[in-house]
Design a protein around this motif. Structure first.
Motif, mmCIF file in Angstrom:
data_model
loop_
_atom_site.group_PDB
_atom_site.id
_atom_site.type_symbol
_atom_site.label_atom_id
_atom_site.label_comp_id
_atom_site.label_asym_id
_atom_site.label_seq_id
_atom_site.Cartn_x
_atom_site.Cartn_y
_atom_site.Cartn_z
ATOM 1 N N SER A 1 -41.914 24.020 -41.334
ATOM 2 C CA SER A 1 -42.701 25.231 -41.589
ATOM 3 C C SER A 1 -43.196 25.324 -43.025
ATOM 4 O O SER A 1 -44.117 26.094 -43.317
ATOM 5 C CB SER A 1 -41.878 26.480 -41.242
ATOM 6 O OG SER A 1 -40.814 26.649 -42.168
ATOM 7 N N PRO B 1 -37.023 22.521 -37.993
ATOM 8 C CA PRO B 1 -38.185 23.411 -37.881
ATOM 9 C C PRO B 1 -38.471 24.186 -39.175
ATOM 10 O O PRO B 1 -39.634 24.410 -39.520
ATOM 11 C CB PRO B 1 -37.785 24.369 -36.744
ATOM 12 C CG PRO B 1 -36.852 23.570 -35.911
ATOM 13 C CD PRO B 1 -36.063 22.747 -36.885
ATOM 14 N N TYR C 1 -39.987 26.241 -27.733
ATOM 15 C CA TYR C 1 -40.376 26.022 -29.129
ATOM 16 C C TYR C 1 -41.781 25.436 -29.211
ATOM 17 O O TYR C 1 -42.563 25.775 -30.108
ATOM 18 C CB TYR C 1 -39.379 25.093 -29.821
ATOM 19 C CG TYR C 1 -38.273 25.800 -30.571
ATOM 20 C CD1 TYR C 1 -38.361 26.017 -31.940
ATOM 21 C CD2 TYR C 1 -37.135 26.245 -29.917
ATOM 22 C CE1 TYR C 1 -37.343 26.650 -32.651
ATOM 23 C CE2 TYR C 1 -36.108 26.879 -30.596
ATOM 24 C CZ TYR C 1 -36.216 27.083 -31.964
ATOM 25 O OH TYR C 1 -35.210 27.713 -32.655
ATOM 26 N N SER D 1 -48.341 22.859 -40.837
ATOM 27 C CA SER D 1 -47.026 23.007 -40.200
ATOM 28 C C SER D 1 -47.116 23.128 -38.676
ATOM 29 O O SER D 1 -46.245 22.643 -37.957
ATOM 30 C CB SER D 1 -46.293 24.222 -40.773
ATOM 31 O OG SER D 1 -47.063 25.404 -40.612
ATOM 32 N N THR D 2 -48.181 23.764 -38.179
ATOM 33 C CA THR D 2 -48.328 23.910 -36.730
ATOM 34 C C THR D 2 -48.420 22.548 -36.058
ATOM 35 O O THR D 2 -47.769 22.291 -35.032
ATOM 36 C CB THR D 2 -49.580 24.738 -36.387
ATOM 37 O OG1 THR D 2 -49.418 26.074 -36.891
ATOM 38 C CG2 THR D 2 -49.811 24.795 -34.892
ATOM 39 N N SER E 1 -44.176 28.180 -28.647
ATOM 40 C CA SER E 1 -44.129 29.101 -29.789
ATOM 41 C C SER E 1 -44.812 28.518 -31.022
ATOM 42 O O SER E 1 -45.202 29.264 -31.929
ATOM 43 C CB SER E 1 -42.672 29.444 -30.137
ATOM 44 O OG SER E 1 -42.019 30.060 -29.049
ATOM 45 N N SER E 2 -44.925 27.184 -31.053
ATOM 46 C CA SER E 2 -45.541 26.519 -32.212
ATOM 47 C C SER E 2 -47.064 26.564 -32.161
ATOM 48 O O SER E 2 -47.724 26.274 -33.162
ATOM 49 C CB SER E 2 -45.089 25.060 -32.282
ATOM 50 O OG SER E 2 -43.686 24.966 -32.389
ATOM 51 N N LEU F 1 -46.273 29.770 -37.743
ATOM 52 C CA LEU F 1 -45.046 29.564 -36.979
ATOM 53 C C LEU F 1 -44.164 30.807 -37.029
ATOM 54 O O LEU F 1 -44.041 31.443 -38.089
ATOM 55 C CB LEU F 1 -44.280 28.356 -37.525
ATOM 56 C CG LEU F 1 -44.999 27.005 -37.397
ATOM 57 C CD1 LEU F 1 -44.192 25.900 -38.070
ATOM 58 C CD2 LEU F 1 -45.258 26.669 -35.935
ATOM 59 N N ALA G 1 -45.015 20.796 -36.132
ATOM 60 C CA ALA G 1 -44.074 21.419 -35.195
ATOM 61 C C ALA G 1 -44.371 20.986 -33.766
ATOM 62 O O ALA G 1 -43.455 20.644 -33.000
ATOM 63 C CB ALA G 1 -44.141 22.940 -35.311
#
Length: 626
Positions: free
Chosen positions: A404, A400, A170, A409-410, A173-174, A179, A413
């Motif tokens: 988002s 999550p 995760y 948000s990035t 991936s963030s 996202l 996260a």
């Protein structure tokens, strides 16, 4: 190198002989030396030759590393005890079991069972300076319980590292401008995927809660993008490990190996990051959370007081099991960590401090969690209970998704998953250290080759963990989570508490503590160790057996054979208790009574059995002592 010779009746790391007929010619030789800023201690009883006690000379001395700083130890214990469950389980349990009212049984069980067991394990490890197995030189017949907790710690590593690997996946991936769980335009989404903005109370009806909806982008990213659960028909159909998760798991295992390969000299430094980072992130998330619309409603729901809930026995069972698992007693970790303490360290103060910090952290994390859940409920026009959930569903789906929707948000996260990663790493380090220390102290060849043994242990957990990152790996993980450290760990600590308080003797254990710290534990602690904690553990063991039913994961019912396999896993660790007791009894010389005496008498008093002296365990005074 400093050399101190201390009379054994003033200070000893081995319980002194009690029989007045034995000449006190023993002294303890303690060697203290400093190497690269880390203190090492060595000790042995030096005695005159005796027909019953084998000679021990300076060549028998064994080095034992100690923590470089007191803070290394404290952060290691806090880092182990404060884990993912503090974030994903306690807040939800508190909410569903009467809010603030849940704190009544929780704090009660903390005081009468949690803290006493925590204190007992720290003192046991520090006094004997041994791991979970060899610490039972105080009562050899119970050594099997040491192997039980070591095996359980190993089992937990099989699947706990997988959850850390998910967090790492995760995190990677963030690291994008957008996202991947924001929309339904990804390759893993199916035709049922629905924009969360279109979901509200009227569209969902009363059929299910929002937390159970599997058609949101966040839910589909977790179940279809990460787990690939849709490609498995069940636990009988696992498929191959997913290469992305394999790489993440390799990274986790490497982090663990290089954190542990040099013992507390290396792990004691890693925890400065892994144990403190979650507090910083939780504080930042809380500050951000309380600024969101609906946050106050979430916090009110978390803290609401429903005293009537205390009439439900399930609330008390939840509080008892949560306090036990939260503190982490019984995994051999506290014994292993404490065994590297200086002999005169105040482990009483450490037990109070670290167990309190752990429980306060659980309570504090609820504000960070429920402020965001309140925001989610506000955003979708649903009740708090519709978004409230626990476990992976909370930290890998609901939270999550909430993140988002925030500006930046990035960043949020990345911060959140760094917190999950650090929460998991130091807890996994603790479990692996329990295995390494426990077996190394028992088998000296492993201690001489610690780096290789650490690698073999880490690599072994990696191989088994591969079954948990297949398409149906979540079913294997669920099976292990329910059975590997469920009833078995409760059973192990129950036997441990009985062994220390009844067979070794709470009075003698108290004398050991007095030798270390200069004062005896109060009557409160002695009563808890002797009566309250064992009774508490017995009731929790019974409750866990009664509550155990057939396994489920969402709507999937596990086949009957999987429950049999699960109980087989549980029994595979518990069986060491009776099997080792039988082995020990049969391997001892002498009559039936002498064999019993050898089994329940500390090893350094075995010569008294051979001499035919009165054994204190065969007297009523021993069993009545407090």
């Amino acid at each position: 190198m400093n050399i101190q010779v201390l009379q054994d009746h003033k200070l000893s790391s081995v319980a002194p002989l009690k029989n007045s007929n034995v000449e006190k010619k023993e002294v303890e030789l303690i060697l203290v030396k400093d190497q690269n800023g880390v203190q090492y201690t060595s000790s042995a009883i030096i005695s005159t030759p005796s027909p019953h006690v084998p000679n021990c000379n300076a060549e028998d001395l064994e080095e034992r590393e100690t923590w470089g700083k007191k803070l290394d130890f404290l952060l290691s214990v806090i880092g182990f005890a404060v884990d993912l469950a503090n974030v994903w389980r306690f807040p939800y349990l508190c909410y569903k079991n009467g809010g603030g009212a849940f704190l009544i049984p929780y704090v009660l069980f903390l005081l009468i069972a949690g803290m006493p067991l925590f204190y007992m394990e720290l003192a046991l490890g520090q006094y004997n300076r041994e791991g979970a197995a060899t610490v039972w030189k105080i009562c050899p017949v119970f050594k099997g319980v040491g192997y039980t907790v070591i095996i359980i710690a190993l089992y937990v590593g099989f699947y706990y590292n997988v959850i850390i690997a998910w967090s790492l996946y995760y995190l990677f991936s963030s690291m994008t401008s957008e996202l991947p769980w924001i929309h339904c335009n990804n390759t893993w989404n199916d035709v049922n995927c629905t924009d969360p903005k279109l979901l509200n109370r009227s569209s969902m009806g009363n059929l299910t809660s929002y937390a159970k909806y599997k058609i949101t982008p966040a839910a589909q990213f977790y179940e279809r993008g990460v787990l690939h659960l849709h490609e498995s028909e069940g636990i009988h159909h696992l498929g191959m490990p997913r290469w992305e998760l394999v790489l993440c798991l390799v990274a986790v295992v490497f982090i663990l190996y290089f954190s542990l390969w040099k013992g507390v000299k290396s792990s004691g430094k890693v925890v400065y990051i892994t144990a403190t980072m979650p507090y910083l992130v939780l504080f930042v998330l809380l500050i951000r959370g309380i600024t969101l619309p609906g946050a106050l409603d979430g916090i009110k729901a978390y803290l609401h007081i429903d005293i009537n809930q205390l009439n439900d026995p399930k609330v008390w069972i939840d509080a008892a099991t949560q306090i036990f698992y939260s503190l982490g007693a019984g995994f051999g970790v506290l014994i292993a960590f404490a065994s590297y303490n200086k002999f005169d360290n105040n482990c009483y103060r450490d037990a109070l401090l670290t167990s309190t910090v752990n429980c306060v952290t659980s309570f504090f994390s609820g504000f960070a969690i429920f402020s965001v859940l309140g925001y989610m409920a506000y955003k979708h026009g649903v009740r708090i209970e519709d978004v409230a959930t626990e476990g992976p569903g909370l930290v890998f789906i609901i939270y999550p998704e909430a993140i988002s929707t925030l500006p930046g948000s990035t960043f949020w996260a990345i911060v959140f998953f760094i917190m999950l990663l650090t929460l998991g790493i130091d807890s996994s380090m603790g479990g692996m250290e329990a295995v390494i220390t426990g077996l190394s102290d028992d088998f000296k060849i492993l201690k001489k080759n610690r780096k290789m043994f650490t690698f073999v242990t880490a690599f072994g957990t990696f191989l088994i963990a591969l079954t948990c990152i297949t398409n149906g790996g979540i079913y294997v993980l669920t099976l292990l989570d329910n059975y590997a450290a469920g009833t078995s760990i409760l059973f192990g600590v129950l036997i441990e508490a009985i062994g220390v308080s009844w067979f070794y003797g709470v009075d003698r254990f108290s004398e050991d503590i007095e030798r270390m710290m200069g004062f005896k534990p109060g009557l409160y602690w002695r009563l808890c160790w002797k009566f309250v904690s064992p009774t508490f553990l017995l009731l929790v063991v019974i409750a866990s057996i009664v509550k155990s039913g057939s396994l489920k994961y969402d709507n999937y019912d596990f086949p009957a054979w999987s429950n049999i396999v699960g109980w087989g896993i549980a029994l595979s660790s518990m069986m060491f208790v009776p099997l080792y007791a039988i082995y020990k009894f049969l391997s001892m010389p002498g009559t039936f009574k002498q064999r019993i005496a050898y089994c329940i008498t500390p090893e350094h008093e075995h010569h008294l059995v051979a001499e035919g002296a009165t054994i204190r365990q065969f007297t009523l005074k021993h069993w009545l002592a407090i």
